[in-house]
Motif scaffolding. Sequence first.
Motif, PDB file in Angstrom:
ATOM      1  N   MET A   1      39.268 -66.478 -71.605  1.00  0.00           N
ATOM      2  CA  MET A   1      40.128 -66.986 -70.536  1.00  0.00           C
ATOM      3  C   MET A   1      39.274 -67.795 -69.554  1.00  0.00           C
ATOM      4  N   SER A   2      39.737 -68.976 -69.183  1.00  0.00           N
ATOM      5  CA  SER A   2      38.949 -69.849 -68.310  1.00  0.00           C
ATOM      6  C   SER A   2      38.961 -69.334 -66.877  1.00  0.00           C
ATOM      7  N   ASN A   3      37.905 -69.720 -66.129  1.00  0.00           N
ATOM      8  CA  ASN A   3      37.795 -69.333 -64.736  1.00  0.00           C
ATOM      9  C   ASN A   3      38.508 -70.330 -63.836  1.00  0.00           C
ATOM     10  N   ASP A   4      39.150 -69.814 -62.786  1.00  0.00           N
ATOM     11  CA  ASP A   4      39.831 -70.671 -61.825  1.00  0.00           C
ATOM     12  C   ASP A   4      38.861 -71.291 -60.825  1.00  0.00           C
ATOM     13  N   TYR A   5      37.751 -70.571 -60.564  1.00  0.00           N
ATOM     14  CA  TYR A   5      36.817 -71.000 -59.528  1.00  0.00           C
ATOM     15  C   TYR A   5      35.379 -70.868 -60.022  1.00  0.00           C
ATOM     16  N   ASP A   6      34.511 -71.669 -59.418  1.00  0.00           N
ATOM     17  CA  ASP A   6      33.082 -71.482 -59.669  1.00  0.00           C
ATOM     18  C   ASP A   6      32.595 -70.216 -58.987  1.00  0.00           C
ATOM     19  N   ILE A   7      33.122 -69.952 -57.789  1.00  0.00           N
ATOM     20  CA  ILE A   7      32.740 -68.744 -57.069  1.00  0.00           C
ATOM     21  C   ILE A   7      33.906 -68.264 -56.218  1.00  0.00           C
ATOM     22  N   VAL A   8      34.113 -66.967 -56.224  1.00  0.00           N
ATOM     23  CA  VAL A   8      35.106 -66.318 -55.371  1.00  0.00           C
ATOM     24  C   VAL A   8      34.339 -65.506 -54.336  1.00  0.00           C
ATOM     25  N   ILE A   9      34.586 -65.795 -53.055  1.00  0.00           N
ATOM     26  CA  ILE A   9      33.870 -65.144 -51.975  1.00  0.00           C
ATOM     27  C   ILE A   9      34.789 -64.120 -51.320  1.00  0.00           C
ATOM     28  N   ILE A  10      34.370 -62.863 -51.361  1.00  0.00           N
ATOM     29  CA  ILE A  10      35.113 -61.804 -50.686  1.00  0.00           C
ATOM     30  C   ILE A  10      34.569 -61.753 -49.266  1.00  0.00           C
ATOM     31  N   GLY A  11      35.298 -62.361 -48.330  1.00  0.00           N
ATOM     32  CA  GLY A  11      34.801 -62.578 -46.978  1.00  0.00           C
ATOM     33  C   GLY A  11      35.251 -61.532 -45.988  1.00  0.00           C
ATOM     34  N   GLY A  12      35.428 -61.996 -44.755  1.00  0.00           N
ATOM     35  CA  GLY A  12      35.703 -61.084 -43.646  1.00  0.00           C
ATOM     36  C   GLY A  12      34.558 -61.091 -42.656  1.00  0.00           C
ATOM     37  N   SER A  13      33.646 -62.068 -42.822  1.00  0.00           N
ATOM     38  CA  SER A  13      32.516 -62.207 -41.909  1.00  0.00           C
ATOM     39  C   SER A  13      32.232 -63.690 -41.730  1.00  0.00           C
ATOM     40  N   LEU A  14      31.491 -64.022 -40.663  1.00  0.00           N
ATOM     41  CA  LEU A  14      31.102 -65.414 -40.462  1.00  0.00           C
ATOM     42  C   LEU A  14      30.180 -65.883 -41.575  1.00  0.00           C
ATOM     43  N   ALA A  15      29.411 -64.956 -42.165  1.00  0.00           N
ATOM     44  CA  ALA A  15      28.545 -65.307 -43.294  1.00  0.00           C
ATOM     45  C   ALA A  15      29.379 -65.775 -44.478  1.00  0.00           C
ATOM     46  N   GLY A  16      30.550 -65.167 -44.689  1.00  0.00           N
ATOM     47  CA  GLY A  16      31.425 -65.578 -45.782  1.00  0.00           C
ATOM     48  C   GLY A  16      31.945 -66.990 -45.590  1.00  0.00           C
ATOM     49  N   ARG A  17      32.329 -67.320 -44.362  1.00  0.00           N
ATOM     50  CA  ARG A  17      32.811 -68.673 -44.087  1.00  0.00           C
ATOM     51  C   ARG A  17      31.695 -69.699 -44.239  1.00  0.00           C
ATOM     52  N   TYR A  18      30.506 -69.351 -43.762  1.00  0.00           N
ATOM     53  CA  TYR A  18      29.365 -70.260 -43.905  1.00  0.00           C
ATOM     54  C   TYR A  18      29.066 -70.486 -45.385  1.00  0.00           C
ATOM     55  N   ALA A  19      29.092 -69.412 -46.176  1.00  0.00           N
ATOM     56  CA  ALA A  19      28.823 -69.526 -47.610  1.00  0.00           C
ATOM     57  C   ALA A  19      29.842 -70.413 -48.302  1.00  0.00           C
ATOM     58  N   ALA A  20      31.113 -70.301 -47.901  1.00  0.00           N
ATOM     59  CA  ALA A  20      32.157 -71.123 -48.514  1.00  0.00           C
ATOM     60  C   ALA A  20      31.929 -72.601 -48.242  1.00  0.00           C
ATOM     61  N   LEU A  21      31.614 -72.945 -46.990  1.00  0.00           N
ATOM     62  CA  LEU A  21      31.337 -74.345 -46.660  1.00  0.00           C
ATOM     63  C   LEU A  21      30.101 -74.858 -47.387  1.00  0.00           C
ATOM     64  N   PHE A  22      29.070 -74.017 -47.471  1.00  0.00           N
ATOM     65  CA  PHE A  22      27.848 -74.430 -48.156  1.00  0.00           C
ATOM     66  C   PHE A  22      28.117 -74.678 -49.635  1.00  0.00           C
ATOM     67  N   ALA A  23      28.955 -73.843 -50.242  1.00  0.00           N
ATOM     68  CA  ALA A  23      29.270 -74.004 -51.657  1.00  0.00           C
ATOM     69  C   ALA A  23      30.017 -75.311 -51.922  1.00  0.00           C
ATOM     70  N   THR A  24      30.904 -75.706 -50.991  1.00  0.00           N
ATOM     71  CA  THR A  24      31.632 -76.962 -51.183  1.00  0.00           C
ATOM     72  C   THR A  24      30.694 -78.167 -51.142  1.00  0.00           C
ATOM     73  N   LYS A  25      29.613 -78.059 -50.350  1.00  0.00           N
ATOM     74  CA  LYS A  25      28.643 -79.153 -50.302  1.00  0.00           C
ATOM     75  C   LYS A  25      27.912 -79.310 -51.622  1.00  0.00           C
ATOM     76  N   LEU A  26      27.912 -78.254 -52.435  1.00  0.00           N
ATOM     77  CA  LEU A  26      27.303 -78.311 -53.764  1.00  0.00           C
ATOM     78  C   LEU A  26      28.345 -78.609 -54.832  1.00  0.00           C
ATOM     79  N   LYS A  27      29.509 -79.110 -54.379  1.00  0.00           N
ATOM     80  CA  LYS A  27      30.585 -79.558 -55.276  1.00  0.00           C
ATOM     81  C   LYS A  27      31.202 -78.417 -56.081  1.00  0.00           C
ATOM     82  N   ALA A  28      31.186 -77.218 -55.556  1.00  0.00           N
ATOM     83  CA  ALA A  28      31.754 -76.083 -56.258  1.00  0.00           C
ATOM     84  C   ALA A  28      33.231 -75.920 -55.925  1.00  0.00           C
ATOM     85  N   LYS A  29      33.955 -75.315 -56.839  1.00  0.00           N
ATOM     86  CA  LYS A  29      35.344 -74.952 -56.594  1.00  0.00           C
ATOM     87  C   LYS A  29      35.342 -73.524 -56.052  1.00  0.00           C
TER      88      LYS A  29
END
Length: 484
Positions: A1-29
């Motif tokens: 079964m194919s993956n919907d995302y390159d990475i799924v971030i289980i957040g709830g912290s400012l670190a999670g939001r920072y990680a999500a933005l950083f991942a988009t800069k690396l062209k990740a879904k």
Amino acid sequence: MSNDYDIVIIGGSLAGRYAALFATKLKAKVALLESRVDHGLIYHQAMGKIANLAQSGDDFAGFGIHATNTANAKKYPISVNWTDAMLYAHGVVSNIQEQTSPAVLAAAGVDVIFGSGQFSTSPDLAFAVNQRLLRGRTYLLASGSRPAIPEIEGLQATGYLTLANIWQAFKAATPPQDWVILGGVPQSIEVAQTLVKLGCSVNLVVKYPYLLSSVDPEISQLLQAQLEADGVRIFTEKGVTQVRRIDGKKWIQVGDKAIEVDEILVATEQQPNIESLNLADAGVKLHQQRLLINEKLQTTNHRIYACGDVIGGYDFANISQYEARIAIKNALFLPRLKVNYCNIPWAIFSQPTLTRVGLTQAQAQRRFERKEILVLRHYYKSVTAAQIENQITGVCKLIVLRNGEILGATILGTSARELINLIALAMAQKIRVKHLADLSPIYPSFAEILEQTATEWSNQKLHSNIAWQEWLEGFFYFRRNWNL
């Protein structure tokens, strides 16, 4: 079964939001799951700003600070209009939150999903939320932490606040004036000093011999002396045995003393927000309720990474962001990067600020031979800028090898947050201490203390060499006379 995302971030912290933005800069879904984000640290920093303004003695009407009589008027003749002050703090939080708001994240391409969920392994590894399965090639745990409440008789029944909700107390018509803080983390020191500068009576209870076990004792004692001079009553190596509510007041038993207060703040350890994630079925192992991770920030399931205070340790934003960058790069590409905290500084936002990077003196002495280590220190009172601004409390301490390699530094004093970054850069770039001695900073400036401290290296090395030469001369003299 194919993956919907390159990475799924289980957040709830400012670190999670920072990680999500950083991942988009690396062209990740990217998918970011959020239940809530804790902005308590930002509220604390905003309130700390109010305290510093109050201490200065000026009238900052725009911040809700006005010159009036307070219970602590001799030391701090300023009181705070708490309604206006909280509006100011809320404005600061809103402005910072906007930088990583769901709208900004969505505009960057992050699929932001609100709700709580857990890992599912049927038929393949996925994260279940809102009756939906999020399938990622990799996953990142950035769910943050919450206070670990100590088991003290009567504490639950009496009631208490934590670092996550302390600022809610100041929304009351009459905020608490008498406090006891059960401390042990950097934020407990920051809050204690902030409260006392805002006219409150503060008792700080720490179970260690010193304020912080991770700081050199001499630095910790100097900071403790400053807090006590500010008016904080400090109890070290004291246990709390019971808490009671009597006639509308809270009583706490600290050693052989009973303390009457309006409010209790629990600011001890943190525990990770992981209980509801079904980590066991995902193959993620724990040890004493802590995630088991390797140097690449992988859990025992190589597809699941972790960053931020969900891992444990002190909650420092710059360290969480450093971990997020390492974890995201390893998750999206080959997992080859390892965390190295040796050159990452951290700070306690006290007055004066305490900062540290690398090894302490005790840590260096355990790792190297004592004769190879030189301890360099210089005090703020001899720095011109400190004299001009009347900020003479402080010390700069460098731990170096005899060859000039910098192993670590601790700075307590004004501008320490900026100065420690220079030391961290020097350590990361393998710049020897002798080059700091040639810094020639702007005069006058607090950076002079780096130059003056580094100069001690050549002085100590010279004296050490002279002592060694004298020892050799004595040894050969003894040999010659013994042969006679």
